[in-house]
Each structure stands twice: as structure tokens, then as C-alpha cells.
Scaffold this motif. Structure first.
Motif, PDB file in Angstrom:
ATOM      1  N   MET A 223       0.846  -1.179   0.000  1.00 54.55           N
ATOM      2  CA  MET A 223       0.000   0.000   0.000  1.00 54.55           C
ATOM      3  C   MET A 223       0.892   1.243   0.000  1.00 54.55           C
ATOM      4  SD  MET A 223      -3.093   0.894   2.642  1.00 54.55           S
ATOM      5  CE  MET A 223      -4.202  -0.409   2.243  1.00 54.55           C
ATOM      6  N   SER A 224       0.559   2.160  -0.869  1.00 57.64           N
ATOM      7  CA  SER A 224       1.390   3.359  -0.965  1.00 57.64           C
ATOM      8  C   SER A 224       1.086   4.312   0.191  1.00 57.64           C
ATOM      9  CB  SER A 224       1.132   4.060  -2.299  1.00 57.64           C
ATOM     10  OG  SER A 224      -0.143   4.664  -2.284  1.00 57.64           O
ATOM     11  N   GLN A 225       1.967   5.270   0.333  1.00 57.68           N
ATOM     12  CA  GLN A 225       1.807   6.260   1.408  1.00 57.68           C
ATOM     13  C   GLN A 225       0.522   7.057   1.221  1.00 57.68           C
ATOM     14  OE1 GLN A 225       3.728   6.383   3.969  1.00 57.68           O
ATOM     15  NE2 GLN A 225       2.858   8.184   4.965  1.00 57.68           N
ATOM     16  N   LYS A 226       0.185   7.370  -0.027  1.00 64.13           N
ATOM     17  CA  LYS A 226      -1.027   8.136  -0.315  1.00 64.13           C
ATOM     18  C   LYS A 226      -2.274   7.337   0.075  1.00 64.13           C
ATOM     19  CE  LYS A 226      -3.439  10.534  -4.026  1.00 64.13           C
ATOM     20  NZ  LYS A 226      -3.506  10.819  -5.439  1.00 64.13           N
ATOM     21  N   ASP A 227      -2.311   6.050  -0.304  1.00 67.05           N
ATOM     22  CA  ASP A 227      -3.447   5.196   0.054  1.00 67.05           C
ATOM     23  C   ASP A 227      -3.566   5.066   1.566  1.00 67.05           C
ATOM     24  OD1 ASP A 227      -4.071   4.795  -2.592  1.00 67.05           O
ATOM     25  OD2 ASP A 227      -2.989   2.884  -2.733  1.00 67.05           O
ATOM     26  N   ASN A 228      -2.433   4.945   2.233  1.00 68.10           N
ATOM     27  CA  ASN A 228      -2.418   4.795   3.687  1.00 68.10           C
ATOM     28  C   ASN A 228      -2.971   6.049   4.364  1.00 68.10           C
ATOM     29  OD1 ASN A 228      -1.992   3.574   6.110  1.00 68.10           O
ATOM     30  ND2 ASN A 228       0.195   4.008   6.194  1.00 68.10           N
ATOM     31  N   SER A 229      -2.584   7.212   3.867  1.00 67.65           N
ATOM     32  CA  SER A 229      -3.072   8.459   4.478  1.00 67.65           C
ATOM     33  C   SER A 229      -4.567   8.638   4.222  1.00 67.65           C
ATOM     34  CB  SER A 229      -2.288   9.662   3.956  1.00 67.65           C
ATOM     35  OG  SER A 229      -2.527   9.847   2.581  1.00 67.65           O
ATOM     36  N   ILE A 230      -5.063   8.239   3.049  1.00 70.70           N
ATOM     37  CA  ILE A 230      -6.492   8.326   2.749  1.00 70.70           C
ATOM     38  C   ILE A 230      -7.267   7.391   3.667  1.00 70.70           C
ATOM     39  CG2 ILE A 230      -8.256   7.805   1.016  1.00 70.70           C
ATOM     40  CD1 ILE A 230      -6.263   8.794  -1.106  1.00 70.70           C
ATOM     41  N   LEU A 231      -6.727   6.187   3.881  1.00 69.11           N
ATOM     42  CA  LEU A 231      -7.369   5.222   4.772  1.00 69.11           C
ATOM     43  C   LEU A 231      -7.402   5.741   6.204  1.00 69.11           C
ATOM     44  CD1 LEU A 231      -8.611   2.418   5.045  1.00 69.11           C
ATOM     45  CD2 LEU A 231      -6.316   1.513   5.414  1.00 69.11           C
ATOM     46  N   GLN A 232      -6.290   6.314   6.658  1.00 62.68           N
ATOM     47  CA  GLN A 232      -6.239   6.870   8.005  1.00 62.68           C
ATOM     48  C   GLN A 232      -7.257   8.006   8.171  1.00 62.68           C
ATOM     49  OE1 GLN A 232      -4.926   6.075  10.719  1.00 62.68           O
ATOM     50  NE2 GLN A 232      -3.158   4.770  10.317  1.00 62.68           N
ATOM     51  N   GLU A 233      -7.351   8.857   7.172  1.00 61.88           N
ATOM     52  CA  GLU A 233      -8.301   9.974   7.216  1.00 61.88           C
ATOM     53  C   GLU A 233      -9.735   9.450   7.280  1.00 61.88           C
ATOM     54  OE1 GLU A 233      -9.588  13.460   4.154  1.00 61.88           O
ATOM     55  OE2 GLU A 233      -7.432  13.091   4.384  1.00 61.88           O
ATOM     56  N   HIS A 234     -10.016   8.406   6.498  1.00 58.13           N
ATOM     57  CA  HIS A 234     -11.350   7.808   6.492  1.00 58.13           C
ATOM     58  C   HIS A 234     -11.679   7.207   7.867  1.00 58.13           C
ATOM     59  CE1 HIS A 234     -14.870   5.796   4.894  1.00 58.13           C
ATOM     60  NE2 HIS A 234     -14.449   4.669   5.407  1.00 58.13           N
ATOM     61  N   ILE A 235     -10.720   6.523   8.467  1.00 57.99           N
ATOM     62  CA  ILE A 235     -10.925   5.923   9.789  1.00 57.99           C
ATOM     63  C   ILE A 235     -11.165   7.009  10.828  1.00 57.99           C
ATOM     64  CG2 ILE A 235      -9.762   4.667  11.652  1.00 57.99           C
ATOM     65  CD1 ILE A 235      -8.409   2.976   9.434  1.00 57.99           C
ATOM     66  N   GLN A 236     -10.377   8.085  10.795  1.00 55.22           N
ATOM     67  CA  GLN A 236     -10.551   9.183  11.753  1.00 55.22           C
ATOM     68  C   GLN A 236     -11.931   9.830  11.598  1.00 55.22           C
ATOM     69  OE1 GLN A 236      -8.669  10.023  14.266  1.00 55.22           O
ATOM     70  NE2 GLN A 236      -7.125   8.499  13.767  1.00 55.22           N
ATOM     71  N   GLU A 237     -12.385   9.990  10.378  1.00 51.23           N
ATOM     72  CA  GLU A 237     -13.699  10.592  10.133  1.00 51.23           C
ATOM     73  C   GLU A 237     -14.811   9.693  10.680  1.00 51.23           C
ATOM     74  OE1 GLU A 237     -16.428  11.758   6.296  1.00 51.23           O
ATOM     75  OE2 GLU A 237     -14.260  12.054   6.153  1.00 51.23           O
ATOM     76  N   LYS A 238     -14.690   8.377  10.456  1.00 52.93           N
ATOM     77  CA  LYS A 238     -15.691   7.436  10.974  1.00 52.93           C
ATOM     78  C   LYS A 238     -15.722   7.473  12.499  1.00 52.93           C
ATOM     79  CE  LYS A 238     -17.471   5.275   7.423  1.00 52.93           C
ATOM     80  NZ  LYS A 238     -18.876   5.309   7.107  1.00 52.93           N
ATOM     81  N   LEU A 239     -14.565   7.518  13.131  1.00 55.49           N
ATOM     82  CA  LEU A 239     -14.506   7.556  14.596  1.00 55.49           C
ATOM     83  C   LEU A 239     -15.114   8.852  15.132  1.00 55.49           C
ATOM     84  CD1 LEU A 239     -10.975   6.059  15.306  1.00 55.49           C
ATOM     85  CD2 LEU A 239     -13.174   5.036  15.854  1.00 55.49           C
ATOM     86  N   LYS A 240     -14.833   9.967  14.463  1.00 51.65           N
ATOM     87  CA  LYS A 240     -15.360  11.256  14.901  1.00 51.65           C
ATOM     88  C   LYS A 240     -16.883  11.268  14.775  1.00 51.65           C
ATOM     89  CE  LYS A 240     -14.465  14.872  12.437  1.00 51.65           C
ATOM     90  NZ  LYS A 240     -13.827  16.006  11.774  1.00 51.65           N
ATOM     91  N   ASN A 241     -17.408  10.726  13.691  1.00 53.91           N
ATOM     92  CA  ASN A 241     -18.853  10.692  13.488  1.00 53.91           C
ATOM     93  C   ASN A 241     -19.536   9.736  14.467  1.00 53.91           C
ATOM     94  OD1 ASN A 241     -18.748  12.526  11.426  1.00 53.91           O
ATOM     95  ND2 ASN A 241     -18.684  10.993   9.808  1.00 53.91           N
ATOM     96  N   ARG A 242     -18.830   8.701  14.885  1.00 54.39           N
ATOM     97  CA  ARG A 242     -19.407   7.734  15.803  1.00 54.39           C
ATOM     98  C   ARG A 242     -19.507   8.298  17.219  1.00 54.39           C
ATOM     99  NH1 ARG A 242     -16.193   2.418  17.010  1.00 54.39           N
ATOM    100  NH2 ARG A 242     -15.429   3.706  18.685  1.00 54.39           N
ATOM    101  N   ARG A 243     -18.624   9.190  17.609  1.00 53.44           N
ATOM    102  CA  ARG A 243     -18.618   9.736  18.965  1.00 53.44           C
ATOM    103  C   ARG A 243     -19.786  10.687  19.214  1.00 53.44           C
ATOM    104  NH1 ARG A 243     -12.778  11.054  18.226  1.00 53.44           N
ATOM    105  NH2 ARG A 243     -11.703   9.115  18.679  1.00 53.44           N
ATOM    106  N   LYS A 244     -20.265  11.372  18.199  1.00 56.02           N
ATOM    107  CA  LYS A 244     -21.321  12.379  18.382  1.00 56.02           C
ATOM    108  C   LYS A 244     -22.614  11.793  18.960  1.00 56.02           C
ATOM    109  CE  LYS A 244     -19.458  15.545  14.981  1.00 56.02           C
ATOM    110  NZ  LYS A 244     -19.602  16.142  13.660  1.00 56.02           N
ATOM    111  N   PRO A 245     -23.170  10.702  18.415  1.00 54.48           N
ATOM    112  CA  PRO A 245     -24.403  10.166  19.004  1.00 54.48           C
ATOM    113  C   PRO A 245     -24.195   9.656  20.426  1.00 54.48           C
ATOM    114  CG  PRO A 245     -24.088   9.291  16.803  1.00 54.48           C
ATOM    115  CD  PRO A 245     -22.836  10.041  17.169  1.00 54.48           C
TER     116      PRO A 245
END
Length: 59
Positions: free
Chosen positions: A1-23
Motif C-alpha cells: 500500500m502506498s503512502q497516499k493510500d495509507n493516508s487516505i485510509l487513516q483519514e477515512h478511519i478518523q472521520e468514521k470515529l469522529k462521526n461515531r462519537r457524536k451520538p
């Protein structure tokens, strides 16, 4: 996995975690309100019971 793909995946995971905390915060707040109402009702019940018992005692 390239560095770009890894950073996109990390960003996606962080966004999912942030959205999950609100409810969860909202659910916690609702639970606190329910717990407060329960405590108030319990105290009212105890006070009414004590008044009734004292009323019978002083008759």
C-alpha cells in the motif's frame, strides 16, 4: 500500500470515529436526564411516605 493510500485510509478511519462519537454524547446526556428524573421521583416518593407515616404517628 502506498503512502497516499495509507493516508487516505487513516483519514477515512478518523472521520468514521469522529462521526461515531457524536451520538454517544447525545445518548449519555439523555441518560443523565432520565437518571435525574428517576432520582427526583424517588425522593418525592420517600418524602410522601415519610409524611404519611408521621401523620399516622401523630393521630
Amino acid at each position: 500500500m502506498s503512502q497516499k493510500d495509507n493516508s487516505i485510509l487513516q483519514e477515512h478511519i478518523q472521520e468514521k470515529l469522529k462521526n461515531r462519537r457524536k451520538p454517544l454524547k447525545r445518548e449519555k446526556q439523555e441518560f443523565s436526564i432520565i437518571a435525574a428524573f428517576g432520582a427526583i421521583l424517588f425522593l418525592i416518593t420517600v418524602i410522601v411516605t415519610l409524611v404519611m407515616q408521621l401523620g399516622h404517628f401523630f393521630k
